[in-house]
Write an enzyme that holds these catalytic residues in place. Structure first.
Site, mmCIF file in Angstrom:
data_model
loop_
_atom_site.group_PDB
_atom_site.id
_atom_site.type_symbol
_atom_site.label_atom_id
_atom_site.label_comp_id
_atom_site.label_asym_id
_atom_site.label_seq_id
_atom_site.Cartn_x
_atom_site.Cartn_y
_atom_site.Cartn_z
ATOM 1 N N ARG A 217 37.894 59.903 -75.223
ATOM 2 C CA ARG A 217 39.277 59.587 -75.561
ATOM 3 C C ARG A 217 40.198 58.765 -75.008
ATOM 4 O O ARG A 217 41.020 58.057 -75.440
ATOM 5 C CB ARG A 217 40.067 60.965 -75.308
ATOM 6 N N HIS B 263 52.023 67.121 -69.295
ATOM 7 C CA HIS B 263 50.790 67.246 -69.646
ATOM 8 C C HIS B 263 49.882 66.363 -68.850
ATOM 9 O O HIS B 263 48.636 66.279 -69.028
ATOM 10 C CB HIS B 263 50.125 67.716 -70.856
ATOM 11 N N CYS C 192 41.081 63.571 -57.823
ATOM 12 C CA CYS C 192 40.056 64.028 -57.271
ATOM 13 C C CYS C 192 40.141 65.549 -57.590
ATOM 14 O O CYS C 192 41.308 66.160 -57.642
ATOM 15 C CB CYS C 192 40.165 64.095 -55.605
#
Ligand code: BJW
Length: 249
Positions: free
Chosen positions: A75, A124, A132
């Site tokens: 994506r 988002h 990490c």
């Protein structure tokens, strides 16, 4: 009051012209015309083909980190190839005329910024960033090796996309800024979102509760449609330029 396909409705035009502190809440639909798939479109949405519980939850990542990493790599490559569309550019033009406009986006594709919007709150995260998985923060560079998930150079944990999965908290500062922008708004637009995913879906209701008008732009009806002052049926890339043209300078 609800009106459909009446872009030039006098009351709507007056609302658009008067509004100085506009919040544009955007979702996947605004990027659809750029070629970025939506999530819940019955035919072509990502969730029609992929299981969100396996690909967009911490549990899915724990079960199969490579599957999740590769899906996001695919994506990320897709997003790198597309361009902002007329809807993204119209919001940037709107902000040039009304500097109080804030974009609050659920999208992770960075297309608003690439179109020139500078007040963008990302609820988002952003798919171009990697961090990490154990909390050692963002990572500027990583090595892609086929069949492997790259690891954090500080703690050897897996790296993961810097996006918000189901069951995870939204970035607190971004959510607080979005709520503040809505609390101060005199007009809220809800553009290209199914209005199903919380807490983003509640933002227009904060505005409605304070008596602030909400204008929705979506080719389909959503749970918000009945409550919006105007629910305009159409594509963001067609309707937003028409709305900006109404505003004048
Ligand atoms: C066009 C168009 C064109 C097409 N022009 N328009 C309260 C009640 C129930 C559940 C919950 C709740 N509170 C929290 C939850 C759980 C959950 C949730 O909301 N679930 C619902 C699905 C029921 N929320 C969360 O887990 C969130 N975290 C949270 O709340 O933490 C606290 C908490 C956790 C657990 C329990 C309780 C509290 C996190 C949500 C994270 C969402 N992540 C994703 C993936 C991001 C990374 C990635 O890209 O992979 O975000 S899921 C996906 O949905 C993505 C989107 O940002 C998000 C919203 O989708 P969006 O943008 O609306 O897209 P679509 O496809 O749904 O709609 C597109 C629309 O465009 C359609 O309407 C089309 O018609 C339209 N359209 N072409 C204009 N040209």
């Amino acid at each position: 009051m609800m009106a459909e396909n009446r872009v030039l409705d006098d009351e709507l035009v007056a609302l658009l012209r008067q509004a100085q502190r506009v919040v544009a809440l955007t979702g996947a639909g605004i990027s659809a015309e750029s070629g970025v798939p939506t999530f819940r479109d019955a035919q072509q949405g990502l969730w029609a083909e992929y299981d969100p519980m396996e690909l967009a939850t911490p549990e899915g990542f724990a079960r199969n980190p490579l599957r999740v990493w590769e899906w996001y790599a695919m994506r990320r490559a897709q997003v790198a190839k597309v361009q902002p569309n007329a809807g993204h550019y119209a919001l940037a033009q709107w902000a040039a005329r009304r500097p109080g406009l804030t974009v609050v986006t659920q999208n992770v594709d960075g297309l608003h910024q690439r179109a020139g919007s500078d007040r963008v709150i990302e609820l988002h995260g952003n798919i171009t960033r990697v961090r990490c998985a154990a909390g050692h923060g963002p990572v500027a560079e990583w090595q892609e090796k086929a069949g492997e998930v790259p690891r954090c150079c500080q703690c050897d944990a897996y790296l993961r996309p810097d996006v918000v999965w189901f069951g995870e908290l939204l970035p607190a500062a971004a959510l607080a800024s979005a709520e503040q922008a809505v609390a101060a708004a005199d007009l809220v637009l809800s553009i290209g979102t199914s209005s199903l995913v919380q807490p983003a879906a509640s933002l227009p209701y904060l505005a409605l509760g304070a008596g602030v008008p909400v204008v929705e732009i979506n080719p389909e009806q959503t749970p918000l449609s009945a409550d919006a002052r105007f629910s305009l049926r159409g594509k963001a890339g067609e309707l937003l330029p028409a709305l900006v043209a109404c505003i004048g300078d």
